[in-house]
Scaffold this motif. Sequence first.
Motif, PDB file in Angstrom:
ATOM      1  N   VAL A 437      43.740  44.501  75.032  1.00  0.00           N
ATOM      2  CA  VAL A 437      43.902  44.728  73.598  1.00  0.00           C
ATOM      3  C   VAL A 437      42.819  43.940  72.862  1.00  0.00           C
ATOM      4  N   HIS A 438      42.065  44.625  71.996  1.00  0.00           N
ATOM      5  CA  HIS A 438      40.977  44.000  71.252  1.00  0.00           C
ATOM      6  C   HIS A 438      41.308  43.971  69.766  1.00  0.00           C
ATOM      7  N   SER A 439      40.874  42.913  69.106  1.00  0.00           N
ATOM      8  CA  SER A 439      41.028  42.833  67.660  1.00  0.00           C
ATOM      9  C   SER A 439      39.979  43.697  66.969  1.00  0.00           C
ATOM     10  N   ASP A 440      40.228  43.978  65.686  1.00  0.00           N
ATOM     11  CA  ASP A 440      39.124  44.471  64.886  1.00  0.00           C
ATOM     12  C   ASP A 440      38.134  43.324  64.724  1.00  0.00           C
ATOM     13  N   MET A 441      36.912  43.664  64.364  1.00  0.00           N
ATOM     14  CA  MET A 441      35.870  42.652  64.282  1.00  0.00           C
ATOM     15  C   MET A 441      36.174  41.643  63.167  1.00  0.00           C
ATOM     16  N   LEU A 442      35.891  40.376  63.454  1.00  0.00           N
ATOM     17  CA  LEU A 442      36.147  39.322  62.487  1.00  0.00           C
ATOM     18  C   LEU A 442      34.943  39.121  61.579  1.00  0.00           C
ATOM     19  N   MET A 443      35.207  39.115  60.280  1.00  0.00           N
ATOM     20  CA  MET A 443      34.192  38.789  59.288  1.00  0.00           C
ATOM     21  C   MET A 443      34.850  37.926  58.217  1.00  0.00           C
ATOM     22  N   TRP A 444      34.044  37.150  57.489  1.00  0.00           N
ATOM     23  CA  TRP A 444      34.596  36.286  56.453  1.00  0.00           C
ATOM     24  C   TRP A 444      33.519  35.958  55.431  1.00  0.00           C
ATOM     25  N   ASP A 445      33.946  35.397  54.324  1.00  0.00           N
ATOM     26  CA  ASP A 445      33.042  34.989  53.255  1.00  0.00           C
ATOM     27  C   ASP A 445      32.143  33.862  53.766  1.00  0.00           C
ATOM     28  N   PRO A 446      30.824  33.981  53.626  1.00  0.00           N
ATOM     29  CA  PRO A 446      29.930  32.899  54.077  1.00  0.00           C
ATOM     30  C   PRO A 446      30.210  31.565  53.408  1.00  0.00           C
ATOM     31  N   GLN A 447      30.881  31.570  52.244  1.00  0.00           N
ATOM     32  CA  GLN A 447      31.196  30.330  51.545  1.00  0.00           C
ATOM     33  C   GLN A 447      32.627  29.856  51.817  1.00  0.00           C
ATOM     34  N   ALA A 448      33.317  30.482  52.754  1.00  0.00           N
ATOM     35  CA  ALA A 448      34.716  30.144  53.025  1.00  0.00           C
ATOM     36  C   ALA A 448      34.845  28.735  53.598  1.00  0.00           C
ATOM     37  N   THR A 449      36.020  28.161  53.438  1.00  0.00           N
ATOM     38  CA  THR A 449      36.298  26.865  54.048  1.00  0.00           C
ATOM     39  C   THR A 449      36.489  27.039  55.560  1.00  0.00           C
ATOM     40  N   PRO A 450      36.342  25.983  56.341  1.00  0.00           N
ATOM     41  CA  PRO A 450      36.631  26.087  57.779  1.00  0.00           C
ATOM     42  C   PRO A 450      38.059  26.553  58.045  1.00  0.00           C
ATOM     43  N   GLU A 451      39.015  26.123  57.199  1.00  0.00           N
ATOM     44  CA  GLU A 451      40.409  26.547  57.378  1.00  0.00           C
ATOM     45  C   GLU A 451      40.543  28.063  57.229  1.00  0.00           C
ATOM     46  N   SER A 452      39.819  28.638  56.275  1.00  0.00           N
ATOM     47  CA  SER A 452      39.859  30.086  56.084  1.00  0.00           C
ATOM     48  C   SER A 452      39.230  30.812  57.273  1.00  0.00           C
ATOM     49  N   VAL A 453      38.111  30.308  57.768  1.00  0.00           N
ATOM     50  CA  VAL A 453      37.474  30.910  58.943  1.00  0.00           C
ATOM     51  C   VAL A 453      38.438  30.896  60.124  1.00  0.00           C
ATOM     52  N   ALA A 454      39.108  29.765  60.333  1.00  0.00           N
ATOM     53  CA  ALA A 454      40.056  29.663  61.441  1.00  0.00           C
ATOM     54  C   ALA A 454      41.190  30.672  61.295  1.00  0.00           C
ATOM     55  N   ARG A 455      41.666  30.870  60.056  1.00  0.00           N
ATOM     56  CA  ARG A 455      42.764  31.822  59.864  1.00  0.00           C
ATOM     57  C   ARG A 455      42.340  33.248  60.206  1.00  0.00           C
ATOM     58  N   HIS A 456      41.091  33.590  59.965  1.00  0.00           N
ATOM     59  CA  HIS A 456      40.615  34.907  60.414  1.00  0.00           C
ATOM     60  C   HIS A 456      40.700  35.002  61.928  1.00  0.00           C
ATOM     61  N   PHE A 457      40.333  33.946  62.605  1.00  0.00           N
ATOM     62  CA  PHE A 457      40.422  33.949  64.064  1.00  0.00           C
ATOM     63  C   PHE A 457      41.877  34.029  64.512  1.00  0.00           C
ATOM     64  N   HIS A 458      42.764  33.330  63.823  1.00  0.00           N
ATOM     65  CA  HIS A 458      44.176  33.331  64.213  1.00  0.00           C
ATOM     66  C   HIS A 458      44.780  34.731  64.157  1.00  0.00           C
ATOM     67  N   GLY A 459      44.263  35.583  63.296  1.00  0.00           N
ATOM     68  CA  GLY A 459      44.759  36.951  63.244  1.00  0.00           C
ATOM     69  C   GLY A 459      44.485  37.732  64.506  1.00  0.00           C
ATOM     70  N   ALA A 460      43.570  37.249  65.335  1.00  0.00           N
ATOM     71  CA  ALA A 460      43.191  37.935  66.572  1.00  0.00           C
ATOM     72  C   ALA A 460      43.655  37.199  67.817  1.00  0.00           C
TER      73      ALA A 460
END
Length: 619
Positions: A437-460
Amino acid sequence: MDTTSLDSIGLAAFDPGQWEDGANTLDVGDTRISLRTLADSATLTLSHDDAAGTDALVTATADGTVTLRLDVPLGDAAGFWHPDAGWERTLPADWSAWRGLSLVRSAPVGCLYDTAGRSLLALATDRTVQETWIRFGVSEERKRFGVWLRLSLAAGQTCRLRIPAPGTTMAAALRRLRQWLACLPDGEPLPVPEFARTPVYSTWYAFTQDMTAAEVEEEAALAAVLGCGQLFLDDGWQLHGNGRGYAGCGDWQPDPVKFPDFRAHIRTVRQTGLRYTAWIAPLLLGEHSSAYQAWAPYAPHYVPHLDCHILDPRHAEVRAHIADTCRTLVDKYQLDGLKIDFLDEAMTYAAAPAPDQPAPGYTPDVGEAMAALLADIRDALRALRGDQFVIELRQPYTGPAMTALGNALRATDCPADPVANRIRTLDIALLSPGGAVHSDMLMWDPQATPESVARHFHGALNSVPQISTRLTRLSPNHRDTLAFWLATWRRLAPVLTSGHYEPGRPDELFPQVTATCENQRVITNYTDKVVPLPTEAWRSLSLINASTASRMVLDVSGPRRRVCVQTYDAQGRLQQATALLLTPGIHTIEVPPSGLCVLDGSVMNQCGLSTKESPDRVR
């Protein structure tokens, strides 16, 4: 009696007679099963096994359309899960629309669950390929929930329905059903090479269609260092692959400006250690392609929002052409697999009339035609690569029958939406008897906080993560965050992707997911929810705080136990290492937002503390 044909089903038309019992009506506990046919053209029989549940067998005695209804008392029902649920996870009314199913559209599976997350009615049929219709909902008058299946059967054909016993969790009921589905004829899952279970670097959100060989190679080198094992080259590599729309699709040749030596480029990427898979949408035929003139007669349907025509897979000539195109692409450029897109567009021909004089090999049912096409592609790639290849398929064509034809099942597009990624990957994993099972591709705001980046990863987390950002442009904080969570995922992958999950209720969007494998356990909190924590049956326990809270609340049960506790912030920086005595009751432990807490019950001296210490941070 039922006089409605499949072709005349109204998408939202209420049938006043849909709750009337047919001549064949049987009860299994609280579940009523009723078969309605035209002129008694089918029979219904039941068989029961205490371990497996109940099988309902519909056997056609003449050609015709049959409608099978299953209904149960509402009880404490909270929602109805099905593979194509999307955001609809509660209880629809019984006048909701009919939904078309086939190999490339969802699957005939569902589960009614209550407020405790227990199954009230779970079901699956062996009709996972052919076109079928399903409807479900609450009766306002009868205070019951019904599920209707409508299908065409020829004389002598059968349809088998499996109904596991109620009372288990929804996830447990679906695990039973997926095991049964994997044992059906032609249902054995395709082998998954080890590299298909490694993180992916995808070009789509990072580049969209604006890419060059040199840029992709630069990203690939960094992706390999970060721990990826595959590169997926998405839309834009092909000739005419520019701008939204697919008017140039059909030739499947590399763009000579972007990729002047495509084979050499692939060889360069593979030298970094990454395997290489390329995107293809073989049913799409654009008017700007050189293939259009020859194949236009086989693609009568035009899709305005895609700006292209759709090849009709019911024709044997189309299937042979597509299979040969895929084989040639893999062989000529030494690819490790194909990412096959837009297969669900084949359903546009589900209600289309057959030609007056079809050529030999014409297959009227779209599901059966797509099964034949994908089997040809699979067999062609197997002849070239053995079992060391990837065929990626995406929702909604990720049903259980697809695992015999593809071995990577991806969540449908949800850019920058970790909640949707979590729901969609878990939906696939709950039912899939095989495949990675593969996630959809992860993308995020280049100005996001590290916590926000991690939460994108947690979704996968409970899938193979696909990363799609410009690695060459990552800030140091983002690079550290991504590196930490990729390393954490690789360490925990056997648990996270083992397929044994308890995610809770679908209507609550799976707020807390518990994954287990042997003596390891991973619990991910997506909201500030109390974590049930038995002290037995695990050696290592990882608590992932995928929320904005700065603590996790534990409800400890079982014998007293001493463990080593290490907590990390979103970037992987160690916050504390301490000894902890777990005792029954409520405890609160500090875990940074988007952070990680690891409890190790095997080696206490790694904490560097006496086991008698009782830190103030744990209460």
